[in-house]
Design a protein around this motif. Structure first.
Motif, PDB file in Angstrom:
ATOM      1  N   LEU A 116       1.051  -1.256   0.060  1.00 46.46           N
ATOM      2  CA  LEU A 116       0.031   0.015   0.196  1.00 46.46           C
ATOM      3  C   LEU A 116       1.170   1.486   0.134  1.00 46.46           C
ATOM      4  O   LEU A 116       1.046   2.240  -0.117  1.00 46.46           O
ATOM      5  N   LEU A 117       2.257   1.429   0.896  1.00 48.02           N
ATOM      6  CA  LEU A 117       2.743   2.291   0.982  1.00 48.02           C
ATOM      7  C   LEU A 117       2.999   2.490  -0.177  1.00 48.02           C
ATOM      8  O   LEU A 117       3.793   3.894  -0.750  1.00 48.02           O
ATOM      9  N   ALA A 118       3.396   1.996  -1.527  1.00 46.18           N
ATOM     10  CA  ALA A 118       4.570   1.405  -2.443  1.00 46.18           C
ATOM     11  C   ALA A 118       3.526   2.328  -3.340  1.00 46.18           C
ATOM     12  O   ALA A 118       3.593   3.541  -4.256  1.00 46.18           O
ATOM     13  N   LEU A 119       2.474   1.647  -3.872  1.00 48.63           N
ATOM     14  CA  LEU A 119       1.374   2.061  -4.678  1.00 48.63           C
ATOM     15  C   LEU A 119       0.938   3.405  -3.987  1.00 48.63           C
ATOM     16  O   LEU A 119       0.572   4.493  -4.652  1.00 48.63           O
ATOM     17  N   ALA A 120       0.465   3.885  -2.860  1.00 48.04           N
ATOM     18  CA  ALA A 120       0.453   5.365  -3.309  1.00 48.04           C
ATOM     19  C   ALA A 120       1.344   6.473  -3.549  1.00 48.04           C
ATOM     20  O   ALA A 120       0.636   7.600  -3.348  1.00 48.04           O
ATOM     21  N   ALA A 121       2.675   5.642  -3.625  1.00 52.16           N
ATOM     22  CA  ALA A 121       3.481   7.035  -4.037  1.00 52.16           C
ATOM     23  C   ALA A 121       3.174   6.700  -5.054  1.00 52.16           C
ATOM     24  O   ALA A 121       4.705   7.927  -5.314  1.00 52.16           O
ATOM     25  N   GLU A 122       3.072   5.980  -5.689  1.00 55.43           N
ATOM     26  CA  GLU A 122       3.250   6.523  -7.441  1.00 55.43           C
ATOM     27  C   GLU A 122       1.481   7.365  -8.096  1.00 55.43           C
ATOM     28  O   GLU A 122       0.327   7.737  -7.329  1.00 55.43           O
ATOM     29  N   PRO A 144      -4.021   7.648 -12.091  1.00 56.46           N
ATOM     30  CA  PRO A 144      -4.288   7.294 -13.363  1.00 56.46           C
ATOM     31  C   PRO A 144      -4.873   8.926 -13.453  1.00 56.46           C
ATOM     32  O   PRO A 144      -5.240   9.626 -13.070  1.00 56.46           O
ATOM     33  N   ALA A 145      -4.391   8.867 -15.172  1.00 51.76           N
ATOM     34  CA  ALA A 145      -5.087  10.611 -14.987  1.00 51.76           C
ATOM     35  C   ALA A 145      -6.675  10.835 -15.386  1.00 51.76           C
ATOM     36  O   ALA A 145      -6.740  10.057 -16.510  1.00 51.76           O
ATOM     37  N   VAL A 146      -7.275  11.713 -15.681  1.00 58.11           N
ATOM     38  CA  VAL A 146      -8.337  12.157 -15.652  1.00 58.11           C
ATOM     39  C   VAL A 146      -8.694  13.626 -16.025  1.00 58.11           C
ATOM     40  O   VAL A 146      -9.949  14.157 -15.733  1.00 58.11           O
ATOM     41  N   ASP A 147      -7.932  13.901 -16.452  1.00 58.04           N
ATOM     42  CA  ASP A 147      -7.878  15.041 -17.060  1.00 58.04           C
ATOM     43  C   ASP A 147      -9.005  14.900 -18.147  1.00 58.04           C
ATOM     44  O   ASP A 147      -9.389  13.862 -18.873  1.00 58.04           O
ATOM     45  N   PHE A 148      -9.330  16.296 -18.442  1.00 61.21           N
ATOM     46  CA  PHE A 148      -9.980  16.339 -20.090  1.00 61.21           C
ATOM     47  C   PHE A 148      -9.524  15.536 -20.914  1.00 61.21           C
ATOM     48  O   PHE A 148     -10.599  15.115 -21.726  1.00 61.21           O
ATOM     49  N   LEU A 201     -10.029  11.788  -7.424  1.00 56.16           N
ATOM     50  CA  LEU A 201     -10.094  11.161  -5.914  1.00 56.16           C
ATOM     51  C   LEU A 201     -10.378  10.201  -6.179  1.00 56.16           C
ATOM     52  O   LEU A 201      -9.651   9.215  -5.299  1.00 56.16           O
ATOM     53  N   ALA A 202     -11.363   9.574  -6.770  1.00 52.34           N
ATOM     54  CA  ALA A 202     -11.928   8.454  -6.423  1.00 52.34           C
ATOM     55  C   ALA A 202     -11.218   7.348  -7.354  1.00 52.34           C
ATOM     56  O   ALA A 202     -10.512   6.501  -6.985  1.00 52.34           O
ATOM     57  N   ALA A 203      -9.929   8.156  -8.276  1.00 55.47           N
ATOM     58  CA  ALA A 203      -9.087   7.437  -9.262  1.00 55.47           C
ATOM     59  C   ALA A 203      -7.637   7.046  -8.228  1.00 55.47           C
ATOM     60  O   ALA A 203      -7.328   5.735  -8.283  1.00 55.47           O
ATOM     61  N   ARG A 261      -1.517  11.210  -2.003  1.00 58.14           N
ATOM     62  CA  ARG A 261      -1.655  11.457  -3.659  1.00 58.14           C
ATOM     63  C   ARG A 261      -2.870  12.064  -3.967  1.00 58.14           C
ATOM     64  O   ARG A 261      -3.052  12.142  -4.947  1.00 58.14           O
ATOM     65  N   ALA A 262      -3.781  12.536  -2.554  1.00 58.09           N
ATOM     66  CA  ALA A 262      -4.902  13.403  -3.022  1.00 58.09           C
ATOM     67  C   ALA A 262      -4.465  14.215  -3.439  1.00 58.09           C
ATOM     68  O   ALA A 262      -5.055  14.879  -4.376  1.00 58.09           O
ATOM     69  N   LEU A 263      -3.764  14.765  -3.252  1.00 54.27           N
ATOM     70  CA  LEU A 263      -2.803  16.696  -3.699  1.00 54.27           C
ATOM     71  C   LEU A 263      -2.696  16.413  -5.198  1.00 54.27           C
ATOM     72  O   LEU A 263      -2.674  16.863  -6.150  1.00 54.27           O
ATOM     73  N   ASP A 264      -2.075  15.391  -5.645  1.00 53.50           N
ATOM     74  CA  ASP A 264      -0.930  15.399  -6.211  1.00 53.50           C
ATOM     75  C   ASP A 264      -2.556  15.368  -7.946  1.00 53.50           C
ATOM     76  O   ASP A 264      -2.201  15.656  -8.421  1.00 53.50           O
ATOM     77  N   ALA A 265      -3.042  14.394  -7.283  1.00 59.53           N
ATOM     78  CA  ALA A 265      -4.603  14.145  -8.355  1.00 59.53           C
ATOM     79  C   ALA A 265      -4.999  15.274  -8.657  1.00 59.53           C
ATOM     80  O   ALA A 265      -5.728  15.040  -9.569  1.00 59.53           O
TER      81      ALA A 265
END
Length: 487
Positions: free
Chosen positions: A61-67, A70-74, A198-200, A272-276
């Motif tokens: 989980l820690l490793a995946l949360a550091a990535e 997925p892009a969800v922009d327009f 945020l859902a992604a 990760r949420a802020l980055d998304a």
């Protein structure tokens, strides 16, 4: 009599000498105790393996949360249209000889150098010609019906492709409409895009991190409620062992280590949420993000464990996805944020702001939002070169330079507050003293509330000090920022 040498009992002799309690094989005897001890050791080993698996899942989980999520922009959400080929039943052709002709190289293995004249090949060739002729006759008989079916299949295929192309075109047109609504800062459009991002970001193997977004046009700020996993996500036991009393005991993880690991996971998920959110904000509608992370614990129920009040400059000051988990905690703490020292404790973190529908009241704004609103407003009115001296939940104190439009071309002390609701005369005199201490020419006392009579009288004797009450402040916000300040 019963304790004698009956078959089926572990004792081998009769009478008193045949089966003492300490004899081998009796319950409690050496073999029985050894078997029980081995069973407990096996159980401890199994429990330890479960604890190790849980620790491995935490590491993953820690490793995946550091990535990056997925892009969800327009641009990423646009759908391309790729036409599909005609299905096989939409194409009708007479049987081709090439589909029936035998391979000379395979049929003439027994006659090297003369493949076309070999007996086996000629037999296979004759049989292939018969099959081809038979297929041609069947085709000619059924040709009309086959062509009708093929035409129907072709028309159906064309209609389906036209509908697919229409669906893709309409979807992209709606998406473009959402993009325009996002560019205009319409709350529903902004909230929809950010919640999708945020859902992604919050969809991790074995873990979901739900989120809700409220967007404020006035401060161009997203207020996010993030539902974080509770502290039990960190395994409490490192391993298990057989206790001296014969039981199986857990070797507990030290509490300090549990808190550190949990803080690392919280930091990872929040960053990760802020980055998304930043990645999804391709139209640059966000000037700030307020994020409140909540979790449910057995000790405190649902409580806020972390709150972030960051402006755009804060978020771009460094990477939000550092390599090390300990670095993630440091990066989170470097932002304007509060992180609970003890998620098991009864005292939650106070959120910087709460998201609500409608124009935000002054008390709804975070300290960062309130400061940004006041700064932007007075910059539009002609105060530049801001030097923020104090900032808190009640207001701010700053020094700025007037440009001669709305305010004189001179240094100004700006004091803006949202508490208390009524400003008294002593507070006005205090600001006048700050103006003198800063050797400024002018001062501004702006409040979202009101001034009592004594405060107005006191300001009348201080020509260098201008008072702006809540009514005037809201009018200025409406006129220059194009949005409403509620309350």
């Amino acid at each position: 009599m019963v304790a004698g040498g009956r078959d089926g009992w572990n004792g081998s002799g009769g009478g008193a000498g045949g089966g003492g309690a300490g004899q081998e094989g009796w319950p409690g005897g050496p073999r029985t105790r050894a078997a029980a001890g081995g069973g407990r050791a096996y159980l401890a080993k199994q429990y330890t393996e479960v604890a190790e698996d849980a620790e491995q899942r935490l590491e993953e989980l820690l490793a995946l949360a550091a990535e990056p999520s997925p892009a969800v922009d327009f641009d990423a959400l646009r759908r391309p249209y790729e036409p599909r080929p005609l299905p096989a039943d939409a194409v009708v052709e007479p049987p081709r000889w090439t589909d029936y002709a035998p391979d000379p190289g395979q049929a003439a293995a027994g006659a090297p150098g003369r493949p076309l004249l070999s007996g086996p090949y000629q037999q296979e060739l004759a049989a292939a010609r018969l099959r081809h002729q038979r297929a041609l006759r069947e085709y000619r008989v059924q040709e009309k019906e086959l062509r009708l079916r093929a035409e129907e299949a072709r028309l159906t295929h064309e209609q389906e492709e036209q509908q697919r192309a229409r669906n893709v075109r309409e979807y992209n047109e709606r998406l473009e409409g959402y993009r325009l609504a996002y560019q205009e800062g319409r709350p529903a459009a902004v909230e929809s895009v950010l919640e999708r991002a945020l859902a992604a970001a919050g969809r991790l193997p074995g873990l979901e991190v739900p989120a809700r977004v409220s967007y404020r046009e006035l401060t161009r700020t997203a207020v996010v409620d993030l539902v974080l996993p509770g502290p039990t996500v960190v395994p409490s036991a490192l391993r298990f062992q057989v206790a001296p009393d014969g039981g199986v005991d857990a070797v507990e993880r030290p509490r300090a280590e549990t808190l550190a690991r949990y803080h690392q996971l919280l930091a990872r998920l929040v960053l990760r949420a802020l980055d998304a959110l930043l990645a999804a904000d391709t139209e640059s509608r966000l000037d700030g993000i307020v994020l409140n992370g909540r979790a449910v614990t057995a000790e405190a129920g649902e409580s806020c464990l972390v709150s972030v009040d960051a402006r755009r400059a804060d978020l771009f000051a460094g990477t939000l996805l550092p390599a090390g988990s300990a670095e993630a905690v440091e990066r989170l703490c470097a932002l304007p944020s509060v992180l609970s020292d003890d998620p098991f404790g009864p005292t939650p973190v106070t959120p910087f702001a709460i998201g609500r529908s409608g124009p935000p009241a002054p008390e709804d704004l975070s300290p960062g939002e309130f400061t940004a609103m006041i700064t932007e407003l007075f910059e539009l009115l002609g105060l530049d070169d801001w030097d923020l001296r104090l900032q808190g939940r009640d207001g701010l104190l700053a020094v700025a330079q007037g440009d001669g439009r709305e305010f004189a071309d001179a240094p100004h002390v700006v004091f803006a507050a949202r508490r208390p609701s009524t400003v008294r005369a002593d507070a006005v005199r205090d600001v006048a003293e700050v103006v003198a201490d800063e050797q400024a020419d002018c001062g501004i006392w702006a409040t979202t509330g009101s001034f009592d009579v004594d405060a107005v009288v006191a300001a009348a004797s201080l020509p260098q000090l201008r008072l702006i009450d809540g009514g005037e402040l809201r009018s200025l916000v409406r006129a220059h920022l194009g949005a409403e300040l509620g309350g």
